[in-house]
Scaffold this active site. Structure first.
Site, PDB file in Angstrom:
ATOM      1  N   HIS A   1      36.748  31.078  34.608  1.00  0.00           N
ATOM      2  CA  HIS A   1      36.038  32.232  34.687  1.00  0.00           C
ATOM      3  C   HIS A   1      35.605  32.929  33.484  1.00  0.00           C
ATOM      4  O   HIS A   1      36.375  32.848  32.457  1.00  0.00           O
ATOM      5  CB  HIS A   1      36.888  33.327  35.782  1.00  0.00           C
ATOM      6  CG  HIS A   1      38.285  33.809  35.127  1.00  0.00           C
ATOM      7  ND1 HIS A   1      39.206  33.100  35.090  1.00  0.00           N
ATOM      8  CD2 HIS A   1      38.352  34.671  34.574  1.00  0.00           C
ATOM      9  CE1 HIS A   1      40.158  33.722  34.429  1.00  0.00           C
ATOM     10  NE2 HIS A   1      39.470  34.672  34.228  1.00  0.00           N
TER      11      HIS A   1
ATOM     12  N   LYS B   1      51.191  44.684  35.018  1.00  0.00           N
ATOM     13  CA  LYS B   1      50.297  43.741  35.011  1.00  0.00           C
ATOM     14  C   LYS B   1      50.736  42.497  35.656  1.00  0.00           C
ATOM     15  O   LYS B   1      51.873  42.078  35.279  1.00  0.00           O
ATOM     16  CB  LYS B   1      49.546  43.433  33.845  1.00  0.00           C
ATOM     17  CG  LYS B   1      48.976  44.752  32.981  1.00  0.00           C
ATOM     18  CD  LYS B   1      47.639  45.334  33.654  1.00  0.00           C
ATOM     19  CE  LYS B   1      46.545  44.031  33.235  1.00  0.00           C
ATOM     20  NZ  LYS B   1      45.277  44.520  33.569  1.00  0.00           N
TER      21      LYS B   1
ATOM     22  N   CYS C   1      40.716  43.768  27.290  1.00  0.00           N
ATOM     23  CA  CYS C   1      40.456  42.377  27.667  1.00  0.00           C
ATOM     24  C   CYS C   1      40.438  42.418  29.457  1.00  0.00           C
ATOM     25  O   CYS C   1      41.132  42.831  30.034  1.00  0.00           O
ATOM     26  CB  CYS C   1      41.504  41.445  27.637  1.00  0.00           C
ATOM     27  SG  CYS C   1      42.435  42.078  25.894  1.00  0.00           S
TER      28      CYS C   1
ATOM     29  N   GLU D   1      45.751  32.066  32.686  1.00  0.00           N
ATOM     30  CA  GLU D   1      44.249  32.370  32.282  1.00  0.00           C
ATOM     31  C   GLU D   1      43.607  31.026  32.039  1.00  0.00           C
ATOM     32  O   GLU D   1      44.175  30.183  31.483  1.00  0.00           O
ATOM     33  CB  GLU D   1      44.423  33.322  31.165  1.00  0.00           C
ATOM     34  CG  GLU D   1      44.923  34.548  31.346  1.00  0.00           C
ATOM     35  CD  GLU D   1      44.034  35.605  32.065  1.00  0.00           C
ATOM     36  OE1 GLU D   1      42.949  35.072  32.497  1.00  0.00           O
ATOM     37  OE2 GLU D   1      44.363  36.900  32.228  1.00  0.00           O
TER      38      GLU D   1
ATOM     39  N   GLU E   1      39.700  30.891  30.815  1.00  0.00           N
ATOM     40  CA  GLU E   1      38.653  31.897  30.572  1.00  0.00           C
ATOM     41  C   GLU E   1      37.655  31.062  29.512  1.00  0.00           C
ATOM     42  O   GLU E   1      38.134  30.779  28.561  1.00  0.00           O
ATOM     43  CB  GLU E   1      39.015  33.195  30.055  1.00  0.00           C
ATOM     44  CG  GLU E   1      39.956  33.800  31.068  1.00  0.00           C
ATOM     45  CD  GLU E   1      40.348  35.153  30.643  1.00  0.00           C
ATOM     46  OE1 GLU E   1      40.503  35.995  31.433  1.00  0.00           O
ATOM     47  OE2 GLU E   1      40.396  35.578  29.428  1.00  0.00           O
TER      48      GLU E   1
END
Length: 285
Positions: free
Chosen positions: A104, A127, A139, A199, A201
């Site tokens: 993503h 988080k 971020c 992640e 990314e």
């Protein structure tokens, strides 16, 4: 005096489905837009049901749970071409990242004050990914909405950055005009957070030099600090030595190790435009 490229674009902070033309951005009030929103909601309901079956997330903070299910990230291929969209939840499940190769779009903001100190944040304890780690100013992800899908001059990403600086750090939109962000480059990386989350990314790296009012949102941010280059190097030393339990986010560390200090020197010299390379996607997996 610092000189940055000026983008003749229009800032937009409205968070819900917007339509745009080449000359302006405006809210769409057509019946087609309402049908699209209704369809979006139906899809989200089905996604929530299917995701809930994947595991017990009852301990997830309520704010983070809402964002994980309601926010739609932009899925891209390794050339940064949009290929679809999915919930923030699905995009951060390592099982789906590995199985479906979900990638993503993301952004990382590096905000400097007039003394050329970099604003860092410590992510909140609630988080879902990388809680309590220190990282760059902000971020996050551009969302699958028209105002944040605009490819020209990275305007969609810059709109998203302005939105999240307000959401996370309480920085007013007028303090960070979208035409003051300098997109410097893109990097692609993958990093696990724990056994479940991670992640994957394609990250836009945005620099901005502004003196701003900061009012952190405790749901997003545990602490903030401005650092100069020497102070950041000391934080890196402590993180490497495991002192004070200090940890840095993996994407921030990649930027530090590959780009940050030479770009920071350009900031201080007023020559940042010389560092811009938006053609290359740096694969740092």
């Amino acid at each position: 005096m610092l000189k940055f490229p000026t983008f003749k674009t229009t800032a937009i902070t409205l968070p819900l489905h917007c339509s745009f033309s080449s000359s302006s951005l405006q809210i769409s009030k057509s019946s087609r837009s309402f049908r699209r929103i209704s369809a979006f909601s139906t899809v989200n309901i089905h996604r929530r049901s299917s995701i809930a079956a994947m595991g017990d997330d009852s301990g997830m903070d309520a704010v983070q749970r809402r964002l994980m299910f309601d926010d739609e990230c932009i899925l891209v291929d390794e050339n940064d071409t949009v290929v679809g969209h999915d919930t923030k939840y699905n995009c951060h499940l390592m099982e789906k990242i590995e199985k479906d190769n979900l990638l993503h779009r993301a952004f990382s903001v590096f905000l400097f004050n007039s003394k050329y100190e970099l604003l860092l944040q410590q992510r909140s304890a609630t988080k879902v990914t990388f809680p309590l780690v220190w990282t760059n100013t902000c971020c996050s992800h551009p969302l699958y909405r028209e105002s944040e899908l605009i490819k020209e001059e990275s305007l969609g990403v810059r709109n998203a950055a302005q939105r999240k600086l307000l959401d996370e750090l309480g920085i007013p939109a007028e303090d960070v005009p979208v035409d003051q962000f300098t997109p410097l480059g893109r990097m692609l990386y993958k990093a696990p957070s724990d056994g479940k989350w991670g992640e994957h990314e394609l990250d836009y790296l945005l620099f901005i030099v502004r003196d701003v009012a900061v009012n952190p949102n405790p749901d997003e941010v545990a602490d903030i600090k401005y650092v100069n280059q020497e102070e950041l190097k000391e934080l890196l030393r402590k993180a490497d030595a495991g002192e004070e339990g200090l940890k840095l986010s993996p994407w921030f560390r990649l930027v530090v190790d590959n780009f940050l200090f030479k770009w920071w020197d350009h900031v201080q010299k007023g020559t940042l435009v010389e560092a811009i390379d938006m053609k290359t996607i740096h694969k740092l997996i």
